[in-house]
Design a protein around this motif. Structure first.
Motif, PDB file in Angstrom:
ATOM      1  N   MET A   1    -117.774 -84.686  47.484  1.00  0.00           N
ATOM      2  CA  MET A   1    -116.838 -84.298  46.419  1.00  0.00           C
ATOM      3  C   MET A   1    -117.326 -83.028  45.716  1.00  0.00           C
ATOM      4  N   PHE A   2    -118.635 -82.951  45.489  1.00  0.00           N
ATOM      5  CA  PHE A   2    -119.212 -81.738  44.900  1.00  0.00           C
ATOM      6  C   PHE A   2    -118.947 -80.527  45.807  1.00  0.00           C
ATOM      7  N   ARG A   3    -119.190 -80.706  47.115  1.00  0.00           N
ATOM      8  CA  ARG A   3    -119.018 -79.585  48.047  1.00  0.00           C
ATOM      9  C   ARG A   3    -117.558 -79.141  48.123  1.00  0.00           C
ATOM     10  N   LEU A   4    -116.633 -80.120  48.069  1.00  0.00           N
ATOM     11  CA  LEU A   4    -115.209 -79.776  48.073  1.00  0.00           C
ATOM     12  C   LEU A   4    -114.849 -78.894  46.874  1.00  0.00           C
ATOM     13  N   SER A   5    -115.501 -79.172  45.724  1.00  0.00           N
ATOM     14  CA  SER A   5    -115.177 -78.428  44.505  1.00  0.00           C
ATOM     15  C   SER A   5    -115.635 -76.979  44.557  1.00  0.00           C
ATOM     16  N   LEU A   6    -116.485 -76.629  45.561  1.00  0.00           N
ATOM     17  CA  LEU A   6    -117.009 -75.264  45.651  1.00  0.00           C
ATOM     18  C   LEU A   6    -116.071 -74.319  46.380  1.00  0.00           C
ATOM     19  N   ARG A   7    -114.957 -74.839  46.901  1.00  0.00           N
ATOM     20  CA  ARG A   7    -114.086 -74.018  47.739  1.00  0.00           C
ATOM     21  C   ARG A   7    -113.502 -72.814  47.022  1.00  0.00           C
ATOM     22  N   SER A   8    -113.239 -72.956  45.711  1.00  0.00           N
ATOM     23  CA  SER A   8    -112.625 -71.827  44.997  1.00  0.00           C
ATOM     24  C   SER A   8    -113.661 -70.858  44.458  1.00  0.00           C
ATOM     25  N   ARG A   9    -114.932 -71.088  44.791  1.00  0.00           N
ATOM     26  CA  ARG A   9    -116.036 -70.214  44.389  1.00  0.00           C
ATOM     27  C   ARG A   9    -116.171 -70.155  42.862  1.00  0.00           C
ATOM     28  N   ASN A  10    -115.778 -71.240  42.199  1.00  0.00           N
ATOM     29  CA  ASN A  10    -115.888 -71.315  40.743  1.00  0.00           C
ATOM     30  C   ASN A  10    -117.358 -71.475  40.360  1.00  0.00           C
TER      31      ASN A  10
ATOM     32  N   VAL B   1    -131.154 -80.746  40.130  1.00  0.00           N
ATOM     33  CA  VAL B   1    -132.379 -80.594  39.335  1.00  0.00           C
ATOM     34  C   VAL B   1    -132.741 -81.913  38.660  1.00  0.00           C
ATOM     35  N   CYS B   2    -131.737 -82.608  38.122  1.00  0.00           N
ATOM     36  CA  CYS B   2    -131.990 -83.868  37.413  1.00  0.00           C
ATOM     37  C   CYS B   2    -132.467 -84.967  38.352  1.00  0.00           C
ATOM     38  N   THR B   3    -132.113 -84.858  39.641  1.00  0.00           N
ATOM     39  CA  THR B   3    -132.594 -85.841  40.621  1.00  0.00           C
ATOM     40  C   THR B   3    -133.799 -85.300  41.403  1.00  0.00           C
ATOM     41  N   GLN B   4    -134.384 -84.220  40.866  1.00  0.00           N
ATOM     42  CA  GLN B   4    -135.624 -83.625  41.402  1.00  0.00           C
ATOM     43  C   GLN B   4    -135.469 -83.129  42.840  1.00  0.00           C
ATOM     44  N   GLN B   5    -134.248 -82.759  43.214  1.00  0.00           N
ATOM     45  CA  GLN B   5    -134.011 -82.152  44.530  1.00  0.00           C
ATOM     46  C   GLN B   5    -134.079 -80.624  44.340  1.00  0.00           C
ATOM     47  N   TYR B   6    -135.298 -80.170  44.021  1.00  0.00           N
ATOM     48  CA  TYR B   6    -135.465 -78.784  43.591  1.00  0.00           C
ATOM     49  C   TYR B   6    -135.156 -77.776  44.699  1.00  0.00           C
ATOM     50  N   GLU B   7    -135.552 -78.079  45.928  1.00  0.00           N
ATOM     51  CA  GLU B   7    -135.317 -77.127  47.017  1.00  0.00           C
ATOM     52  C   GLU B   7    -133.827 -76.944  47.270  1.00  0.00           C
ATOM     53  N   LYS B   8    -133.094 -78.074  47.289  1.00  0.00           N
ATOM     54  CA  LYS B   8    -131.639 -77.990  47.480  1.00  0.00           C
ATOM     55  C   LYS B   8    -130.996 -77.197  46.339  1.00  0.00           C
ATOM     56  N   ALA B   9    -131.467 -77.467  45.124  1.00  0.00           N
ATOM     57  CA  ALA B   9    -130.918 -76.759  43.966  1.00  0.00           C
ATOM     58  C   ALA B   9    -131.193 -75.264  44.085  1.00  0.00           C
ATOM     59  N   GLU B  10    -132.431 -74.922  44.519  1.00  0.00           N
ATOM     60  CA  GLU B  10    -132.806 -73.514  44.631  1.00  0.00           C
ATOM     61  C   GLU B  10    -131.944 -72.814  45.679  1.00  0.00           C
ATOM     62  N   GLN B  11    -131.703 -73.505  46.783  1.00  0.00           N
ATOM     63  CA  GLN B  11    -130.867 -72.925  47.841  1.00  0.00           C
ATOM     64  C   GLN B  11    -129.428 -72.739  47.377  1.00  0.00           C
ATOM     65  N   LEU B  12    -128.902 -73.749  46.653  1.00  0.00           N
ATOM     66  CA  LEU B  12    -127.526 -73.676  46.159  1.00  0.00           C
ATOM     67  C   LEU B  12    -127.361 -72.529  45.165  1.00  0.00           C
ATOM     68  N   LEU B  13    -128.344 -72.366  44.295  1.00  0.00           N
ATOM     69  CA  LEU B  13    -128.260 -71.316  43.277  1.00  0.00           C
ATOM     70  C   LEU B  13    -128.302 -69.918  43.878  1.00  0.00           C
TER      71      LEU B  13
ATOM     72  N   LEU C   1    -122.821 -74.560  39.320  1.00  0.00           N
ATOM     73  CA  LEU C   1    -123.892 -74.841  38.360  1.00  0.00           C
ATOM     74  C   LEU C   1    -123.970 -76.326  37.997  1.00  0.00           C
ATOM     75  N   LYS C   2    -122.829 -77.013  37.960  1.00  0.00           N
ATOM     76  CA  LYS C   2    -122.871 -78.444  37.661  1.00  0.00           C
ATOM     77  C   LYS C   2    -123.485 -79.223  38.828  1.00  0.00           C
ATOM     78  N   TYR C   3    -123.195 -78.779  40.032  1.00  0.00           N
ATOM     79  CA  TYR C   3    -123.804 -79.403  41.210  1.00  0.00           C
ATOM     80  C   TYR C   3    -125.311 -79.156  41.201  1.00  0.00           C
ATOM     81  N   ALA C   4    -125.721 -77.919  40.936  1.00  0.00           N
ATOM     82  CA  ALA C   4    -127.147 -77.583  40.907  1.00  0.00           C
ATOM     83  C   ALA C   4    -127.872 -78.340  39.797  1.00  0.00           C
ATOM     84  N   SER C   5    -127.209 -78.523  38.661  1.00  0.00           N
ATOM     85  CA  SER C   5    -127.809 -79.251  37.544  1.00  0.00           C
ATOM     86  C   SER C   5    -128.091 -80.694  37.928  1.00  0.00           C
ATOM     87  N   MET C   6    -127.151 -81.308  38.670  1.00  0.00           N
ATOM     88  CA  MET C   6    -127.370 -82.679  39.137  1.00  0.00           C
ATOM     89  C   MET C   6    -128.562 -82.735  40.084  1.00  0.00           C
TER      90      MET C   6
END
Length: 1433
Positions: free
Chosen positions: A497-506, A518-530, A511-516
């Motif tokens: 659902m998060f990935r679907l929301s990225l389609r419009s490049r909003n 970070v909060c679940t300590q998936q730092y590498e995924k967050a860094e790549q997404l950012l 940032l809300k996906y990356a924040s989640m």
């Protein structure tokens, strides 16, 4: 009017129309944008409804300045309205059919909706096939018809609207929703009829010239549905001439009426207008709003103007509608309206036999409007030039644009996007207050709607996809937060659902996906997404939470495309909105940022407007949030520093003004502070949080962070006490300022000279004269007006009437008296006794007495308070009783409490308790006690004491009868209390002020401010008496405050607060309930235990900010300047306004006014040795005013100015007051005594250290930083020095107008006729001429000089003076419009008409309303366009 003039102005008006966004591109954009909300409804509370957008926004017939409502028709599909001959059966899906009935019983434009015949045996309950119960929706008439009621429809709409907004009001058929200060929505619930009835066929059947409406438009109009809506308030009309309510028919009858509405046909017709017709309509709407509507309380509506326009377009050929003929087209439209008014009939354009004036306008109002429109048509250019909306007249006359065409287009687009912006976080939190199921239902409804619309709407693909992505992101974020909260692994569905929301490049979705992550300590995924997030340079930050349209317009560069779809898409791509998290998403947000959800000040009012609710969510600008997440997700020490540098650079640009978008800067500072904490740089973190509080003092989470750091790095009470003392000095609580306040206000302890209140004297009391206040407290100015008609005596003293007519009353205290009260007995009374008593001076005081059962004649308190109220209303408009006092609101700054009192020169037994009760003995001092014994006691009105309100049970408890309360007089020992307060040292004064601040911010609101400052004062006095002197030191101030609070807590615990100077009085009586005392006691206990945190939260005078942050908004010297200036301002007399007020009565009234004031000033000046400079200054002022008025009378009557008047003028010059010199010189110029004037003006020397101030336009902040005070500690010298350095403007009343150059007399007529007059007393100066002294000196020098060379020097001086004002070199810019106007006059005298016009135009640019420059522009317009000459208005 010449054709060339019309052409010239028409083209100029079209340019202005383009500047304010009335272009084909913007009209088409509005239509495109709002038509997307013509759609089916999906709300679970309002199913099976569809929406139609109508009104000026979708038509494109509005501007930014109009602030037009956003109108929507919500069409019910439960019931379809059919015409005769169509099937009446219930259709599939439970749709009920109602028959359209139009007969003689129907009102104009209305019909009945008949469901079926009804008899006594018929069951009223009707249930649709879907099970919906519609019982109670019908009404049976005398013919046995079951008619549909309109009331349930409007009620159901109101209930639904209140689910999403707090402010719903009915306006006609619509319900107006105020979502915030910007958005007003009109929602109308309607039934629909797919076919048009006969009454709505008039558009197609009546004879027309044929060129308009176009044939295709008429064909489309025939396919439009008809709406049936609530008829509004039609049961009665108000007869405005006779002020009576006329009942047209019964309430029940009005419930059956349904108004026909052809909104869809009207929308089609408006879409068929060309741009010139649209501009003509918008111009007529502006004219209606500003010149016609106010005449009849806005009951001449925009719909009347639209109807006039449509008939005009139909009547006149197409070729007249050209840009160069726009003014003439507007005149045609106004003439059509005038013709309707003359006929007393305004037909509806699409519905037959409807008079749109019916129940709207009376005949006399139509006559008035008709005449006004006639004068408007004959002077159309002048009226168009006076339009203030969108600064229209200013742009037209002055050629100065407040915004360019491109900026205005940006603003229109941004406003449209803002209006439709959804505050998801606030809505989610609102649903969360109901239940978890409510949130799920909310998401399901919105997701289904977004999915359906996205799949089926090909016209708005980009917008629909964007909406779908938004809801996907919100759902994913909430579900992820729930999983984290319950320690559950985030499911693949949520990630998808998060990935679907990225389609419009909003960016926000990323940032809300990356924040989640970070909060679940998936730092590498967050860094790549950012790394996928790229914020381009052309992206512009905007905030739909904090609307700042002006700044936005100049920052975004729009596409050149004319396609509305592409404009929206391009704009959405370029706008960088903040990221928002609801509390339901808090576990997807770093813990530090969660504090932002609790930023709201607990004392602030919640949810007054819907847009306030965002403050309970976390809202962060996208750029800094990206840097913050980059920092948190990176594990590389080197790469972590780059986002920190980026954020510091970002903030530097915001705070130094490089980037003028600075919304939510406090949140950015707070997350930077957290980064510094993580870097273990506590000092930098503290400074950053402090800076955040400095920029946003309230509703800021930085306060939590400061208290948190304070708890981790605890200060000692001693250090905090010394710091508090420093802050106290910064806000002016010093010995020098306390002494100054006392010195200054004690000069008003004096006898009274007012002719309406003779034989009274004044006593100044309260916090201002005590010195126990600060600028931030905005304390009232308390005065006791003591009557000398009657003296109160104790038993054993003579009761005879004394010399001068003074009557004696006996002080009586018995069991019938209330606490702190007594009776005043004049003498025994019997049946043979004559009630009328007349003093020896002839004053009749009949009716002032009351006879009790014991035969005593007791003095009533009511006539005293009534006589004071009548007197006060002579000089001010706003008088309210508060306890024994009458509060007068003179303006937004000055609040005065005036109390009328009788006096008793001896202290009764109850007031001896201060001298008789046991005390430690160190305080009060012996000398103070000795002086206190000589003080008089005042007897005042007891306030509202006949009843008390039981707050727990919401009942009113009657304590005793009204008549009984009339005999009670409250004892007041104000003079003893003033003595005691004068005996405090500076530490005790600071402790008292701090407890007052604590009461105001933390204790008072708990009990609706019924815990008063007097309770705090009493606690302080008992504390000082109880504790030894050596504890009252600067380094022990916090402990002293705790002692005072503890004393108050002890009183609350005992349920008894003794009066310090009067025996057997409980100050809690009739003030606080027992449960409230319990609540206060507990709150004070927690306050004492966390005293430092509470002191740090004090907002008054920015106290907590100064204490915690070490940032001062003003220095000690500046604050002292402000205190002195405020004191002088409070006592400043607006002579000109007072003179004009007296002039409305009679000439004798002015003479009496002058005589009274002159005698008073003369007497006080001769007898007051303590205030010699002040008294002499007051005497000179009144001499100058008298001389100026008398001289003006002589000039008016063509009489030579007498020597006595000249002598009075010369006497007024003794104090060297600049204003007195200039008024004398102005008179000499007006009498053509130029040489004398020139010589007199040479004596005027304005020194460099003189500072301009205006008591008419208070701007204390600017004043404090501009004046340099003397170092003397003498209050007398401080006042004298300050008066010498302050350069006040010169003021002329209308009674002095002949002593003023004619050009400046226009200033007396500056007030806009539409503005409300005299709402506050300080508004009255706008009907006088007020000119700054420096430019007035230059102006008089110019007029008096006959030397061509020397005349140019004052012109250069004035130009230099204005340059400094307008470019910000000198930050005092009050009355700049008047200065520009007199400079314009100089240019006229120099025959430089172009420069004069530009100068007047600039004056209007700076001050668009209440400006005499408008008169000068119209005067020049008349002279150089029409060839007319103008003089005084």
């Amino acid at each position: 009017m010449e054709r060339q003039i019309i052409k010239k102005f028409s083209l100029k008006i079209c340019e202005v129309m383009e500047d304010i966004g009335v272009t084909e591109e913007m009209v088409n954009f509005r239509r495109y944008f709002y038509l997307q909300y013509d759609r089916p409804g999906f709300d679970k509370d309002m199913p099976d409804y569809y929406y139609r957008v109508i009104g000026s926004q979708v038509e494109g017939s509005t501007t930014l300045g109009m602030n037009s409502d956003h109108d929507t028709i919500i069409v019910s599909q439960y019931m379809k309205v059919i015409l005769h001959g169509q099937s009446t059966e219930i259709t599939e899906g439970g749709q009920l059919a109602a028959l359209f009935v139009k007969d003689d019983m129907c009102c104009s434009q209305c019909c009945f909706l008949q469901v079926g015949p009804i008899g006594s045996e018929t069951e009223l309950e009707i249930t649709c096939s879907d099970g919906t119960d519609i019982t109670g929706q019908f009404f049976c008439d005398k013919q046995g018809r079951r008619l549909l009621s309109n009331k349930p429809e409007i009620d159901s709409l109101a209930r639904w609207l209140k689910l999403s907004t707090l402010n719903v009001e009915q306006h006609g058929p619509a319900l107006k929703c105020s979502l915030n200060d910007v958005i007003q929505r009109d929602n109308t619930l309607a039934l629909y009829c797919p076919s048009l009835p006969d009454d709505c066929q008039v558009l197609f059947t009546r004879p027309k010239p044929g060129h308009w409406p176009k044939q295709q438009t008429l064909t489309n109009a025939k396919q439009c549905e008809l709406f049936l809506v609530h008829p509004g308030n039609m049961g009665s009309t108000y007869d405005r001439r006779n002020s009576t309510l006329k009942i047209n028919f019964t309430f029940e009858f009005s419930l059956c009426q349904w108004r026909m509405s052809t909104n869809m046909i009207e929308r089609l017709l408006m879409f068929d207008l060309n741009i010139v017709q649209m501009r003509a309509y918008i111009l007529t709407k502006m004219i209606r709003k500003e010149f016609l509507g106010p005449i009849v309380d806005n009951r001449l509506s925009t719909f009347h103007m639209k109807t006039s326009l449509l008939f005009t377009i139909e009547q006149f050929p197409e070729n007249i509608w050209s840009n160069d003929n726009l003014v003439q087209c507007v005149m045609y439209c106004l003439n059509t309206l005038r013709r309707f008014l003359k006929r007393r009939f305004c037909p509806h354009y699409t519905i037959a036999s409807v008079n749109l004036f019916e129940n709207k306008l009376e005949v006399f109002e139509m006559n008035k409007l008709e005449k006004h429109i006639s004068s408007l048509i004959s002077s159309i250019l002048e009226f168009i030039g006076m339009i203030q909306m969108d600064n229209f007249g200013q742009r037209l006359l002055c050629g100065i644009n407040s915004s360019t065409k491109e900026e205005t287009c940006s603003l229109i687009i941004w406003q449209s996007l803002f209006i439709t912006f959804r505050q998801w976080s606030s809505e989610i939190d609102s649903e969360a207050t109901k239940s978890r199921n409510a949130i799920d239902d909310f998401f399901n409804t919105n997701f289904e709607e977004a999915l359906f619309v996205s799949a089926n709407d090909n016209k708005y693909p980009y917008e629909r996809q964007d909406q779908l992505n938004d809801i996907c992101n919100e759902i994913a974020s909430v579900e992820a937060s729930r999983s984290i909260k319950n320690d559950i692994v985030i499911s693949d569905d949520i990630h998808e659902m998060f990935r679907l929301s990225l389609r419009s490049r909003n960016i926000s979705c990323y940032l809300k996906y990356a924040s989640m992550l970070v909060c679940t300590q998936q730092y590498e995924k967050a860094e790549q997404l950012l790394k996928e997030v790229y914020i381009t340079p052309y992206m512009v930050e905007v905030s739909p939470y904090l609307v700042d349209l002006e700044k936005f317009g100049s920052r975004i560069k729009l596409t050149n495309s004319n396609s509305p779809s592409y404009i929206v898409m391009d704009c959405l791509r370029k706008m960088l909105a903040p990221v928002s998290f609801s509390r339901e998403e808090s576990h997807c947000l770093p813990k530090h940022v969660v504090y932002e959800m609790y930023r709201r000040d607990t004392k602030s009012e919640y949810g007054k407007m819907l847009n306030e609710r965002w403050k309970d969510t976390a809202v962060i600008n996208a750029r800094p949030f990206l840097y913050y997440l980059q920092y948190l997700s990176s594990k590389n020490t080197h790469t972590k520093q780059e986002p920190v540098r980026n954020m510091e650079k970002y903030l530097t640009d915001k705070l130094d003004g490089t980037d003028n978008f600075n919304s939510h800067k406090e949140t950015t500072l707070n997350i930077l502070g957290h980064i510094y904490e993580l870097e273990n740089n506590i000092s930098a973190a503290w400074t950053t949080y402090a800076k955040s509080v400095f920029y946003v003092p309230i509703n800021n989470a930085a306060l939590w962070h400061l208290f948190r750091l304070l708890g981790q790095h605890v200060y000692g009470k001693k250090a905090v006490s010394l710091k508090i003392c420093e802050v106290m000095e910064d806000i002016g609580v010093t010995e020098e300022m306390v002494n100054f306040r006392r010195y200054f206000y004690l000069q008003y302890d004096r006898p009274g000279f007012d002719k309406d209140m003779p034989y009274y004297y004044y006593r100044v009391i309260g916090s201002q004269v005590e010195g126990s206040t600060t600028l931030g407290m905005n304390s009232d100015y308390d005065t006791i007006i003591v009557s000398q008609y009657m003296k109160v005596i104790l038993h054993g003293q003579s009761t005879e009437i004394t010399e001068g007519g003074q009557l004696a009353a006996l002080f009586v205290k018995d069991d019938m008296c209330c606490s702190q009260c007594c009776f005043l007995q004049v003498g025994p009374i019997g049946s043979e006794t004559e009630l009328e008593i007349t003093c020896s001076d002839g004053t009749d005081i009949t009716g002032q007495f009351f006879c009790d059962k014991q035969g005593r004649r007791l003095l009533s308190n009511k006539p005293e308070i009534d006589s004071l109220a009548r007197w006060l209303k002579l000089s001010t408009l706003n008088v309210e009783q508060h306890g024994p006092a009458l509060k007068c609101s003179l303006n937004d700054v000055i609040q005065r409490d005036n109390t009328l009192a009788l006096y008793c020169p001896s202290l009764p037994d109850d007031c001896q308790v201060l001298f008789t009760r046991p005390k430690p003995g160190h305080w009060p001092k012996q000398q103070t006690l000795t002086n206190a014994k000589q003080c008089e006691v005042f007897l005042v009105h007891p306030g509202n004491m006949g009843s008390t309100y039981d707050r727990r049970n919401s009942t009113l408890k009657i304590n005793f009868t009204f008549e009984f309360s009339l005999c009670q007089w409250r004892m007041s020992t104000n003079m003893i209390e003033r003595l005691l307060m004068f005996d405090l040292n500076i530490v005790q004064m600071r402790a008292y002020i701090l407890t007052k601040m604590i009461r105001k911010e933390f204790l008072g609101p708990i009990v609706d401010n019924r815990l008063s400052t007097f309770h705090m004062k009493t606690s302080l006095l008992f504390t000082i008496e109880q504790f030894p002197e050596n504890i009252w030191s600067n380094d022990n101030l916090v402990q002293c405050v705790m002692y005072c609070l503890n004393t108050l807590r002890r009183f609350l615990k005992r349920r008894f607060c003794p009066h310090y100077t009067i025996a057997s009085v409980n100050l809690f009586e009739n003030k606080l309930e027992v449960f409230e005392m319990n609540k206060l006691e507990k709150h004070i206990s927690s306050l004492i235990s966390s005293i430092l945190e509470f002191i740090g939260m004090i907002q008054m005078d920015n106290f907590g900010q100064r204490l915690l942050c070490g940032i001062n908004s003003s220095t000690k010297e500046e604050t002292c300047s402000l205190i002195i200036w405020q004191s002088l301002f409070i006592t400043f007399r607006q002579w000109s306004s007072e003179i004009d007020s007296e002039a409305t009565k009679s000439r004798n009234a002015i003479d009496d006014f002058f005589n009274t004031n002159f005698e008073e000033a003369l007497f006080v000046s001769a007898n007051d040795n303590k205030y010699p400079y002040e008294r002499q200054d007051q005497l000179n002022d009144i001499c100058n005013e008298i001389a100026s008025v008398e001289a003006s009378r002589s000039i008016k009557n063509d009489i030579v100015i007498s020597d006595d008047i000249h002598e009075m003028f010369r006497l007024s010059l003794r104090s060297r007051n600049i204003s007195c010199y200039l008024k004398y010189a102005s008179m000499l110029v007006c009498t053509q005594q130029y040489e004398k004037a020139e010589q007199l003006l040479k004596e005027v020397y304005i020194t460099p250290y003189m500072v301009e101030v205006s008591p008419y336009l208070v701007d204390l902040e600017k004043f404090g930083s501009r004046i340099k005070l003397t170092n003397s500690n003498s209050p007398s010298y401080i006042v004298m020095d300050c008066l010498r350095k302050m350069l006040a403007p010169v003021s002329f009343s209308r009674e002095e107008s002949h002593c003023l150059p004619k050009h400046v007399v226009y200033e007396m007529y500056r007030r806009d006729t539409k503005s409300e007059y005299g709402k506050m007393l300080n508004e009255r100066w706008k009907d006088t001429a007020v000119i700054n002294a420096r430019p007035f000196l230059y102006y008089l020098q110019y007029l008096s000089s006959k030397n061509t060379h020397t005349k140019q020097e004052p012109v250069r001086n004035m130009e230099k003076y204005l340059t400094d004002k307008l470019d910000g070199t000198d930050n005092f810019n009050s009355h700049k419009e008047t200065t520009l106007n007199i400079l314009g006059h100089i240019y006229e005298l120099e025959n430089n008409i172009s420069a004069a016009w530009t100068t007047y135009a600039k004056s209007v640019f700076y001050v668009p309303i209440n400006n005499a420059a408008l008169w000068h522009l119209f005067r020049l317009l008349g002279q150089h366009v029409y060839g007319k000459k103008g003089d005084i208005p």
